[in-house]
Design an enzyme around this catalytic site. Structure first.
Site, PDB file in Angstrom:
ATOM      1  CB  CYS A   2      24.703  20.225 -14.380  1.00  0.00           C
ATOM      2  SG  CYS A   2      24.956  21.840 -13.652  1.00  0.00           S
ATOM      3  NE  ARG A  27      20.342  16.119 -14.513  1.00  0.00           N
ATOM      4  CZ  ARG A  27      20.059  15.336 -13.495  1.00  0.00           C
ATOM      5  NH1 ARG A  27      19.190  14.376 -13.631  1.00  0.00           N
ATOM      6  NH2 ARG A  27      20.638  15.506 -12.327  1.00  0.00           N
ATOM      7  CD1 TRP A  75      19.184  25.687 -14.080  1.00  0.00           C
ATOM      8  CD2 TRP A  75      20.235  25.667 -12.107  1.00  0.00           C
ATOM      9  NE1 TRP A  75      18.450  26.436 -13.199  1.00  0.00           N
ATOM     10  CE2 TRP A  75      19.065  26.449 -11.985  1.00  0.00           C
ATOM     11  CE3 TRP A  75      21.052  25.517 -11.001  1.00  0.00           C
ATOM     12  CZ2 TRP A  75      18.695  27.067 -10.798  1.00  0.00           C
ATOM     13  CZ3 TRP A  75      20.692  26.134  -9.810  1.00  0.00           C
ATOM     14  CH2 TRP A  75      19.520  26.905  -9.724  1.00  0.00           C
ATOM     15  CG  ASN A 101      24.388  17.370 -11.194  1.00  0.00           C
ATOM     16  OD1 ASN A 101      24.021  18.507 -10.899  1.00  0.00           O
ATOM     17  ND2 ASN A 101      23.590  16.319 -11.109  1.00  0.00           N
ATOM     18  N   GLY A 102      26.361  19.454  -9.157  1.00  0.00           N
ATOM     19  CA  GLY A 102      26.317  19.606  -7.702  1.00  0.00           C
ATOM     20  C   GLY A 102      26.950  20.920  -7.285  1.00  0.00           C
ATOM     21  CD  GLU A 489       1.033  22.050 -10.231  1.00  0.00           C
ATOM     22  OE1 GLU A 489       1.769  22.473  -9.323  1.00  0.00           O
ATOM     23  OE2 GLU A 489       1.478  21.586 -11.287  1.00  0.00           O
ATOM     24  CE  LYS A 493       3.295  23.093 -13.995  1.00  0.00           C
ATOM     25  NZ  LYS A 493       3.401  22.227 -12.868  1.00  0.00           N
ATOM     26  CD  GLU A 496       6.714  25.283 -13.580  1.00  0.00           C
ATOM     27  OE1 GLU A 496       7.849  25.135 -13.134  1.00  0.00           O
ATOM     28  OE2 GLU A 496       5.841  24.416 -13.491  1.00  0.00           O
ATOM     29  CG  HIS A 512      -8.756  37.557   5.489  1.00  0.00           C
ATOM     30  ND1 HIS A 512      -9.369  38.228   6.529  1.00  0.00           N
ATOM     31  CD2 HIS A 512      -9.457  36.404   5.317  1.00  0.00           C
ATOM     32  CE1 HIS A 512     -10.380  37.494   6.989  1.00  0.00           C
ATOM     33  NE2 HIS A 512     -10.456  36.389   6.264  1.00  0.00           N
ATOM     34  CE  LYS A 611      10.523  17.009 -15.229  1.00  0.00           C
ATOM     35  NZ  LYS A 611       9.185  17.588 -15.075  1.00  0.00           N
TER      36      LYS A 611
END
Ligand code: M6R
Length: 616
Positions: A2, A27, A75, A101-102, A489, A493, A496, A512, A611
Site C-alpha cells: 500500500c 503500490r 493493495w 501498510n503491512g 522473464e 512480462k 503479468e 519432457h 510494485k
C-alpha cells in the site's frame, strides 16, 4: 504494497496528499482514501473503491481542504475491495484516523478482544483493529503518542502506521514495526511530510530521513521528532536524494513502462558510471564494504530475490560462476528463510531488489545476518531497507525511479550490476587476467549503445508481432543456459501485463512435457543467439516447427540460417555471451508491452499486482 502519504504545513494538504498518492499508485490500486483536517470543517474523510481517479472525482464533487492530512492507496490483503475496507479507518470515537501498510498477523486475536470490550467493526481489515486499539488506549492515556505506542506494542507482523487525531490536529504520527513497510520522512521549510516511498514527496523536498524498525516520528509544521516506540530519543541526520522529480513523471510517454523500456540505454550507462577505470582496467564499487581479502574469502554465494529480480539472480549466477569461479546458489527469497539454510562462515548473501522493500528479500537478509553471514544488496531505491541492511554494502543501480509495475530497466541494470560485482570478485581473486577484464569492460561500455540499437531496430517489428499474436491464449518461451532465465522473464512480462498464460522453459526440457502444448496456435519464443549451445537451440526450434508451433526467434544480427528456421526472427547485435541477456530482454519487453496494449490491459497497473511487495 500500500502507499501512504501525510502532510502538515501551509499548503492545502488535499493537493499534496493526492499528488503524492498519484506517485504511489503503483503500490496498490484497489481503493484510495484521505483524511484531511481543518479547524472549521473538522475531519473530512473521503474514500473510493478502485483507482485513484475515482477518489479524485469524488473530491471534485465533495471537496476537502485543510493544513493537515493523510492518504492511502490500498493493495487488498484482509477483506475485499470495498469502500468500507478502504483506508483511512476510524476509531470508535471518530476522532482518530489510521492508515497502514503491512499486515497485522494477530489481528483476529486482537479483534476478538476488542469485540469483547464492546467495539463494533465496520470493515474486514486488520487496519481497523489498529484504529480501535489506538482509540482504546487514547481514552486511558489522553494523548495520541502513548496510545499509538501501546497499540504498536501489541501488533505482530510488519507494519507502517500513520495516525491523526482531531484533538491534536497539528501533528501526524508515524510508527514502524519490522520490515514490511518503509517510512520516509520529508523535511521542508515550515512543512513536513511522511510517505511510504520517495517519489511521493520528491516535488517538495529531497531531504529525507528513513524511519527504522520500532521507531515513531512526530511530524508537525515545526519539525520531526523521532523516538523509539519505547520512548528513547533517536538522532538521525537527513540524507539528500539526488533524484530528479521529472524522472518520476511519465513525460511524453503513454505509459511508465514504455518510458522505462526506452530509458534502458541511459540506465545502463548510469549503472556503469564511475565504476570502471578504463586506464587501469579495474572495477570500483563505491559502496562495497568488502575489501580484497574479504572477497577472496567467499566460498559460496546465496543469491536471493523475488520475481523479476530472481530472474536477474539466475543470470548473475552464470556470470559470477564463470568470471569469478565462486559457487552461487539461487533461492526464491520467500523460500529461503523457511528452508533452514545452512550458510557457513565463508558465505555471502547477495540480495537483488529494485525497491529494496520486498519483505521476503529483507527477511532473507535478516536470516543471513542471524547466521553471521554478510550481505550485499544490488538495489535501485536509494536508502531503501535492503540498502541499509546490507552490511557488505549496497550496489546501487542508479536507474532512477521505476514506476511501471512490470520491471524493465531495473532488470537489465541488475544484470549489469551483477556483472560488475562478478568482475570485482574476479579482480580480487585473480580468476581473470587483466587483459580478460579489459575485454569485459569494453563489452560493458558498448552495451548502452547496443541497447539503443535494439530499441531502434526491433520496436516496430515487435509491434507487428504483437498484432499477430495478441489473441493467443498461451505462449511458450524457450532459452538455454544464461538465456533460460530470460525465457522465464519474457514469460513473466507477458503474463503479468497481458494476462496471457505464458511459460518459460529451458529449451532442452521442452521434450519432457511442454511439447504436448505445441500446435499451430502456440507462439513459441526461442532465444537463440550464436553461442556455445546454438546448435542445440536450432534442434529445439526444429522440434517446435515439426509440431507446427509458431516460432519467433531472437538471434544474432545477420543469422540467416536461424531466420530460415523460424517464422519470424528478431536480430540483436553481437556482444559477449554473458551480456546477451540484457539485449535479448529488450524486444521481449517491447513485445509484451504491445500485446498488453492491444488487449486493452492497464499496462502500468496490471490487475492484482503492486510494485513493492511488502507483505508475505
Ligand atoms: O522490488 P523488487 O525487485 O524486490 O520486486 C520483486 C518483484 O516483486 C518484482 O520483480 C515483480 O516480479 C515485478 N512485477 C516483475 O515485473
Amino acid at each position: 504494497m500500500c502507499g501512504i502519504v501525510g502532510y502538515v504545513g501551509p499548503r492545502n494538504a488535499t493537493e499534496v496528499v493526492v499528488g503524492g498518492l498519484q506517485r504511489l499508485e503503483y503500490r496498490g490500486y484497489d481503493s484510495a482514501g484521505i483524511a484531511i483536517y481543518d479547524g472549521e470543517a473538522g475531519l473530512q474523510l473521503r474514500r473510493s473503491v478502485g483507482k485513484l481517479i475515482n477518489l479524485v472525482n469524488r473530491l471534485n464533487r465533495e471537496p476537502a481542504a485543510g493544513a493537515v492530512g493523510i492518504g492511502h492507496t490500498r493493495w487488498a490483503t484482509h477483506g475485499g475491495v470495498t469502500e468500507e475496507n478502504a483506508h483511512p479507518h476510524r476509531d470508535a470515537s471518530g476522532k482518530i484516523v489510521v492508515i497502514q501498510n503491512g499486515i497485522v498477523e494477530n489481528y483476529l486475536e486482537l479483534k476478538g478482544r476488542l469485540i469483547e470490550l464492546g467495539y463494533t467493526f465496520h470493515s474486514q481489515t486488520d487496519t481497523e483493529v489498529i484504529a480501535h486499539l489506538v482509540g482504546h488506549y487514547y481514552t486511558e492515556e489522553g494523548a495520541l503518542e502513548p496510545a499509538l505506542c501501546r497499540a504498536m506494542a501489541e501488533l505482530r507482523g510488519g507494519n507502517a502506521v500513520v495516525a491523526l487525531c482531531v484533538d491534536e490536529p497539528d501533528t501526524i504520527l508515524a510508527a514502524r514495526l519490522g520490515n514490511a513497510g518503509g517510512v520516509v520522512l520529508g523535511l521542508g521549510e515550515g512543512e513536513h511530510f511522511v510517505a511510504s516511498d520517495i517519489p511521493a514527496i520528491l516535488d517538495y523536498t529531497r531531504d529525507l530521513i528513513f524511519l527504522e524498525d520500532r521507531e515513531l516520528a512526530r511530524i508537525n509544521r515545526n519539525g520531526i521528532v523521532i523516538t523509539t516506540l519505547a520512548g528513547a530519543p533517536v538522532r538521525r541526520e537527513p540524507v539528500r536524494i539526488q533524484w530528479d522529480p521529472v524522472a518520476a513523471a511519465k513525460g511524453d510517454h503513454k505509459h511508465f513502462m514504455q518510458k522505462e523500456i526506452f530509458e534502458q540505454p541511459r540506465a545502463l550507462m548510469d549503472v556503469l558510471r564511475g565504476r570502471i577505470d578504463q586506464e587501469a582496467g579495474t572495477i570500483h564499487l563505491e559502496d562495497l564494504k568488502l575489501d580484497d581479502a574479504a572477497l577472496r574469502g567467499i566460498e559460496r554465494i546465496y543469491a536471493t530475490a523475488c520475481g523479476t529480480a530472481w530472474h536477474a539472480a539466475l543470470v548473475t549466477k552464470f556470470i559470477i560462476e564463470s568470471l569469478a569461479r565462486v559457487r552461487v546458489e539461487v533461492d526464491y527469497a520467500s523460500e529461503f528463510r523457511y528452508r533452514g539454510p545452512i550458510l557457513g562462515n565463508d558465505a555471502l548473501l547477495l540480495a537483488i531488489s529494485q525497491s529494496g522493500e520486498t519483505v521476503d528479500t529483507l527477511a532473507a537478509m535478516e536470516e543471513a545476518r542471524s547466521q553471521g553471514v554478510p550481505s550485499v544488496a544490488i538495489v535501485n531505491a536509494i536508502g531503501s531497507q535492503a540498502a541499509r541492511l546490507a552490511d557488505g554494502g549496497p550496489i546501487y543501480l542508479h536507474a532512477g525511479p521505476e514506476i511501471g509495475v512490470a520491471s524493465t530497466k531495473a532488470f537489465t541494470s541488475m544484470i549489469v550490476a551483477g556483472y560488475l560485482f562478478a568482475l570485482r570478485l574476479a579482480q580480487a581473486r585473480g580468476t581473470l587476467s587483466p587483459a580478460e577484464i579489459r575485454t569485459h569492460i569494453q563489452a560493458l561500455l558498448e552495451l548502452p549503445g547496443k541497447a539503443a540499437e535494439v530499441i531502434e531496430t526491433t520496436s516496430s517489428q515487435c509491434e507487428i508481432l504483437a498484432e499477430r499474436y495478441h489473441r493467443a491464449t498461451d505462449a511458450l518461451y524457450l532459452g538455454r543456459q544464461v538465456n533460460y532465465p530470460i525465457a522465464l522473464e519474457g514469460a513473466l512480462k507477458l503474463k503479468e501485463i497481458s494476462y496471457i498464460h505464458a511459460e518459460g522453459y529451458p529449451a532442452g526440457e521442452m521434450k519432457h512435457g511442454p511439447i504436448a502444448l505445441i500446435d499451430e496456435n502456440l507462439p513459441v519464443i526461442c532465444i537463440a543467439p550464436r553461442d556455445s549451445i546454438y546448435d542445440k537451440m536450432i534442434s529445439n526450434i526444429e522440434q517446435v516447427k515439426a509440431r507446427h508451433g509458431q516460432v519467433i526467434a531472437i538471434g544474432s544480427a545477420g543469422d540467416d540460417f536461424l531466420a530460415s528456421k523460424a517464422d519470424d526472427t528478431i536480430f540483436i547485435p553481437e556482444t559477449l555471451p554473458l551480456l546477451q541477456p540484457v539485449l535479448v530482454s529488450i524486444p521481449l519487453q517491447i513485445f509484451a508491452y504491445h500485446v498488453a496494449l492491444l488487449r486493452g490491459c492497464d499496462v502500468d497497473q496490471p490487475r492484482n499486482l503492486a510494485k513493492s511487495v511488502t507483505v508475505e
